[in-house]
Design an enzyme around this catalytic site. Structure first.
Site, mmCIF file in Angstrom:
data_model
loop_
_atom_site.group_PDB
_atom_site.id
_atom_site.type_symbol
_atom_site.label_atom_id
_atom_site.label_comp_id
_atom_site.label_asym_id
_atom_site.label_seq_id
_atom_site.Cartn_x
_atom_site.Cartn_y
_atom_site.Cartn_z
ATOM 1 C CB CYS A 75 -16.814 40.435 24.761
ATOM 2 S SG CYS A 75 -15.380 39.877 23.822
ATOM 3 C CB CYS A 186 -13.648 33.253 26.833
ATOM 4 S SG CYS A 186 -14.549 33.381 25.274
HETATM 5 N N1 DGL Z 1 -16.613 35.858 24.133
HETATM 6 C C1 DGL Z 1 -15.407 36.572 24.021
HETATM 7 C C2 DGL Z 1 -14.705 36.764 25.364
HETATM 8 O O1 DGL Z 1 -15.347 36.789 26.383
HETATM 9 C C3 DGL Z 1 -14.454 36.362 22.918
HETATM 10 C C4 DGL Z 1 -14.473 35.218 22.025
HETATM 11 C C5 DGL Z 1 -13.769 35.539 20.726
HETATM 12 O O2 DGL Z 1 -14.360 36.264 19.934
HETATM 13 O O3 DGL Z 1 -12.630 35.108 20.535
HETATM 14 O O4 DGL Z 1 -13.514 36.931 25.412
#
Ligand code: DGL
Length: 256
Positions: A75, A186
């Site tokens: 993430c 993301c």
């Molecule tokens: N998948 C996450 C990232 O790479 C975040 C998405 C979220 O929870 O807003 O930033």
């Protein structure tokens, strides 16, 4: 148990980190993985630094309690907020995060227009500001917060009209034909890659998942902790929502 037999722990705010998990599985198919999606607290990207910190540390603590040999923060948002703290907390295992793949995007073509799609929080954090300072003389960097896009992926809308309409709105203020590169900053966004490609026909797409997987392999190799098993490993999916549907979506996205 020898550490090479232990699983690798991976977490994200939801199913997005599966885009990193699939790179890990591709590169190290004989490893075992525990994937934790924190969908109960999603999205992270529109929450405060402190809230994300608390949720991410809880995920990490849970995975480390399962006796893992490496922790992957799949993430970008959580990495920006707490990778240093998690490395200090767990010095006994490699802790690997992910950040927007700006460097390869900038290096691909001098003076290019590079759009960085990410959560509002990732783009606000000092880690991203530093990354931009490193490359701002080499490219025109256009940060593009995409609130709401992770929710679309969490609901399984990765393709089709809904995804296309949503992204077209995100790109409203951008001259899409002049974009040379798009960084998917993301881990949810690689699942809408096809639609991004359709709307930005001249752009090369960059995503940090593969680089993260390579870094995990390198560190395990250095520690003598790579699995010696020749059989295909197992992936266990867990989610803080505790329902089967979300784990079924995660499993489906693994082969996306
Ligand atoms: N998948 C996450 C990232 O790479 C975040 C998405 C979220 O929870 O807003 O930033």
């Amino acid at each position: 148990m020898h550490k090479s037999n232990l699983p690798i722990g991976v977490f994200d705010s939801g199913v997005g980190g599966v885009s990193v998990l699939r790179e890990l599985v591709r590169l190290m198919p004989n490893e075992n993985y525990i994937y934790l999606g924190d969908s109960a607290h999603a999205p992270y990207g529109t929450k405060s630094h402190d809230e994300i910190f608390a949720h991410a540390v809880e995920c990490a603590d849970y995975l480390v309690s399962k006796d893992i040999k490496a922790l992957v923060i799949a993430c970008n948002t959580a990495t920006s907020v707490c990778i240093d703290a998690l490395r200090r907390k767990y010095p006994q295992i490699p802790v690997v995060g992910i950040e927007p793949a700006l460097k390869p995007a900038v290096k691909a073509k001098q003076g290019s227009n590079v759009v960085v799609m990410a959560t509002p929080l990732t783009l606000k954090e000092t880690k991203f500001a530093k990354l931009c300072r490193d490359y701002e003389d080499e490219a025109n960097i256009i940060p593009l917060p995409c609130p709401g896009l992770m929710e679309l992926v969490e609901q399984g809308f990765t393709k089709g009209e809904k995804a296309e309409l949503f992204l077209a709105e995100c790109f409203e203020d951008i001259d899409t034909m002049s974009v040379d590169a798009v960084v998917l900053g993301c881990t949810h966004y690689p699942f809408v890659r096809e639609t991004v490609e359709k709307l930005m026909p001249n752009a090369h797409i960059f995503d940090g998942g593969e680089g993260t997987a390579r870094q995990v392999k390198r560190l395990l190799e250095e520690n003598g902790a790579l699995s010696k098993d020749c059989d295909q490993g197992i992936v266990v999916f867990e989610n803080t929502l505790g329902n089967d549907d979300i784990n079924a979506l995660a499993r489906k996205l693994l082969t996306f």
